[in-house]
Design a protein around this motif. Sequence first.
Motif, PDB file in Angstrom:
ATOM      1  N   LYS A  98       0.839  -1.198   0.000  1.00  0.00           N
ATOM      2  CA  LYS A  98       0.000   0.000   0.000  1.00  0.00           C
ATOM      3  C   LYS A  98       0.875   1.250   0.000  1.00  0.00           C
ATOM      4  N   ILE A  99       0.346   2.309  -0.566  1.00  0.00           N
ATOM      5  CA  ILE A  99       0.917   3.632  -0.357  1.00  0.00           C
ATOM      6  C   ILE A  99       0.295   4.174   0.925  1.00  0.00           C
ATOM      7  N   TYR A 100       1.116   4.710   1.821  1.00  0.00           N
ATOM      8  CA  TYR A 100       0.504   5.285   3.016  1.00  0.00           C
ATOM      9  C   TYR A 100       1.145   6.615   3.385  1.00  0.00           C
ATOM     10  N   ILE A 101       0.339   7.433   4.070  1.00  0.00           N
ATOM     11  CA  ILE A 101       0.777   8.728   4.549  1.00  0.00           C
ATOM     12  C   ILE A 101       0.823   8.643   6.066  1.00  0.00           C
ATOM     13  N   ALA A 102       1.956   8.989   6.651  1.00  0.00           N
ATOM     14  CA  ALA A 102       2.174   8.822   8.094  1.00  0.00           C
ATOM     15  C   ALA A 102       2.463  10.157   8.754  1.00  0.00           C
ATOM     16  N   ASP A 103       2.067  10.267  10.031  1.00  0.00           N
ATOM     17  CA  ASP A 103       2.456  11.409  10.844  1.00  0.00           C
ATOM     18  C   ASP A 103       2.497  11.002  12.308  1.00  0.00           C
ATOM     19  N   PHE A 104       2.941  11.947  13.157  1.00  0.00           N
ATOM     20  CA  PHE A 104       3.064  11.715  14.599  1.00  0.00           C
ATOM     21  C   PHE A 104       2.370  12.867  15.314  1.00  0.00           C
ATOM     22  N   ILE A 105       1.379  12.525  16.151  1.00  0.00           N
ATOM     23  CA  ILE A 105       0.516  13.527  16.779  1.00  0.00           C
ATOM     24  C   ILE A 105       0.213  13.122  18.221  1.00  0.00           C
ATOM     25  N   PHE A 106      -0.541  13.940  18.944  1.00  0.00           N
ATOM     26  CA  PHE A 106      -1.197  13.493  20.170  1.00  0.00           C
ATOM     27  C   PHE A 106      -2.456  14.315  20.373  1.00  0.00           C
ATOM     28  N   LEU A 107      -3.447  13.694  20.976  1.00  0.00           N
ATOM     29  CA  LEU A 107      -4.790  14.266  21.003  1.00  0.00           C
ATOM     30  C   LEU A 107      -4.887  15.528  21.843  1.00  0.00           C
ATOM     31  N   GLN A 108      -4.044  15.660  22.875  1.00  0.00           N
ATOM     32  CA  GLN A 108      -4.099  16.844  23.729  1.00  0.00           C
ATOM     33  C   GLN A 108      -3.165  17.956  23.257  1.00  0.00           C
ATOM     34  N   CYS A 109      -2.597  17.804  22.102  1.00  0.00           N
ATOM     35  CA  CYS A 109      -1.707  18.811  21.530  1.00  0.00           C
ATOM     36  C   CYS A 109      -2.490  20.101  21.257  1.00  0.00           C
ATOM     37  N   PRO A 110      -2.082  21.214  21.869  1.00  0.00           N
ATOM     38  CA  PRO A 110      -2.844  22.456  21.704  1.00  0.00           C
ATOM     39  C   PRO A 110      -2.356  23.348  20.576  1.00  0.00           C
ATOM     40  N   THR A 111      -1.332  22.914  19.866  1.00  0.00           N
ATOM     41  CA  THR A 111      -0.723  23.815  18.884  1.00  0.00           C
ATOM     42  C   THR A 111      -0.849  23.287  17.460  1.00  0.00           C
ATOM     43  N   ILE A 112       0.125  22.516  16.977  1.00  0.00           N
ATOM     44  CA  ILE A 112       0.144  22.170  15.557  1.00  0.00           C
ATOM     45  C   ILE A 112      -0.751  20.990  15.183  1.00  0.00           C
ATOM     46  N   CYS A 113      -1.081  20.120  16.135  1.00  0.00           N
ATOM     47  CA  CYS A 113      -1.826  18.909  15.785  1.00  0.00           C
ATOM     48  C   CYS A 113      -3.221  19.171  15.209  1.00  0.00           C
ATOM     49  N   PRO A 114      -3.998  20.089  15.757  1.00  0.00           N
ATOM     50  CA  PRO A 114      -5.309  20.328  15.140  1.00  0.00           C
ATOM     51  C   PRO A 114      -5.212  20.692  13.658  1.00  0.00           C
ATOM     52  N   LYS A 115      -4.233  21.520  13.314  1.00  0.00           N
ATOM     53  CA  LYS A 115      -4.019  21.870  11.904  1.00  0.00           C
ATOM     54  C   LYS A 115      -3.571  20.653  11.107  1.00  0.00           C
ATOM     55  N   MET A 116      -2.656  19.867  11.671  1.00  0.00           N
ATOM     56  CA  MET A 116      -2.199  18.655  10.984  1.00  0.00           C
ATOM     57  C   MET A 116      -3.354  17.699  10.743  1.00  0.00           C
ATOM     58  N   ASN A 117      -4.186  17.501  11.758  1.00  0.00           N
ATOM     59  CA  ASN A 117      -5.306  16.562  11.617  1.00  0.00           C
ATOM     60  C   ASN A 117      -6.292  17.040  10.557  1.00  0.00           C
ATOM     61  N   ALA A 118      -6.523  18.353  10.517  1.00  0.00           N
ATOM     62  CA  ALA A 118      -7.431  18.897   9.510  1.00  0.00           C
ATOM     63  C   ALA A 118      -6.867  18.714   8.108  1.00  0.00           C
ATOM     64  N   GLU A 119      -5.564  18.905   7.958  1.00  0.00           N
ATOM     65  CA  GLU A 119      -4.942  18.731   6.644  1.00  0.00           C
ATOM     66  C   GLU A 119      -4.911  17.253   6.243  1.00  0.00           C
ATOM     67  N   MET A 120      -4.643  16.372   7.220  1.00  0.00           N
ATOM     68  CA  MET A 120      -4.651  14.942   6.905  1.00  0.00           C
ATOM     69  C   MET A 120      -6.057  14.496   6.515  1.00  0.00           C
ATOM     70  N   LYS A 121      -7.075  15.044   7.180  1.00  0.00           N
ATOM     71  CA  LYS A 121      -8.454  14.705   6.825  1.00  0.00           C
ATOM     72  C   LYS A 121      -8.768  15.149   5.397  1.00  0.00           C
ATOM     73  N   ARG A 122      -8.206  16.264   4.997  1.00  0.00           N
ATOM     74  CA  ARG A 122      -8.405  16.738   3.631  1.00  0.00           C
ATOM     75  C   ARG A 122      -7.808  15.757   2.618  1.00  0.00           C
ATOM     76  N   VAL A 123      -6.643  15.231   2.934  1.00  0.00           N
ATOM     77  CA  VAL A 123      -6.020  14.240   2.049  1.00  0.00           C
ATOM     78  C   VAL A 123      -6.827  12.942   2.077  1.00  0.00           C
ATOM     79  N   TYR A 124      -7.261  12.545   3.281  1.00  0.00           N
ATOM     80  CA  TYR A 124      -8.113  11.351   3.418  1.00  0.00           C
ATOM     81  C   TYR A 124      -9.363  11.480   2.551  1.00  0.00           C
TER      82      TYR A 124
END
Length: 207
Positions: A67-93
């Motif tokens: 498979k081709i896969y897109i990976a990242d490293f996050i945590f749910l309580q992250c108050p800074t960059i993770c919400p933006k990362m998750n939103a961008e990953m959802k866009r790719v999804y």
Amino acid sequence: MKRILPFFFVSFLLACSQEAKQLPYLGHPVTETLASGETVEKHYEIPDFELLNQDSLVVNNQTLGGKIYIADFIFLQCPTICPKMNAEMKRVYDAFHENENVVFVSHTIDPKNDSIPALKAYSESLGVDGAKWHFLHGEEGAIHQLAQAYFMQAYQASDAPGGYAHSGGFLLIDPDQHIRGVYDGTSTTDVNRLLAEIPVLLNEKKK
């Protein structure tokens, strides 16, 4: 939280354009000695790992193989960059979730707080298919070490918001688990480059 952009990330951020016929292989080649004594160079590969996803199912190299896969490293309580990362990953999804050859892998770097049930609830809140977007859980040290294998960084930092510092990159991995692209997951412009380069890799897979 400080966004960490390791040398690897900076070096290859603009490595290829949307018009590229083939994406580069990133990471230092590995020299392997054959039984004959001959040495050959192989492209860098993601090392072996085994983690559990939000459905308590094992995800490892074999699970993602082919498979081709897109990976990242996050945590749910992250108050800074993770919400933006998750939103961008959802866009790719959203753009590729119907393609059987593309999957998504998010590793929690805070497994003590991001329990499997918590990851499951978050996955459901996004409305994503758990078989297409794996939220991975495992021993903290192993995940932080795995981040380094992806040329990312993740570690506890008492002075960082949320208690962890980590890289904000998305990584594009090919069916043989070579790193073929690195993108700033907080940048809409750079994630647009990812959206353009996934089809390049899909076309390479067909050959």
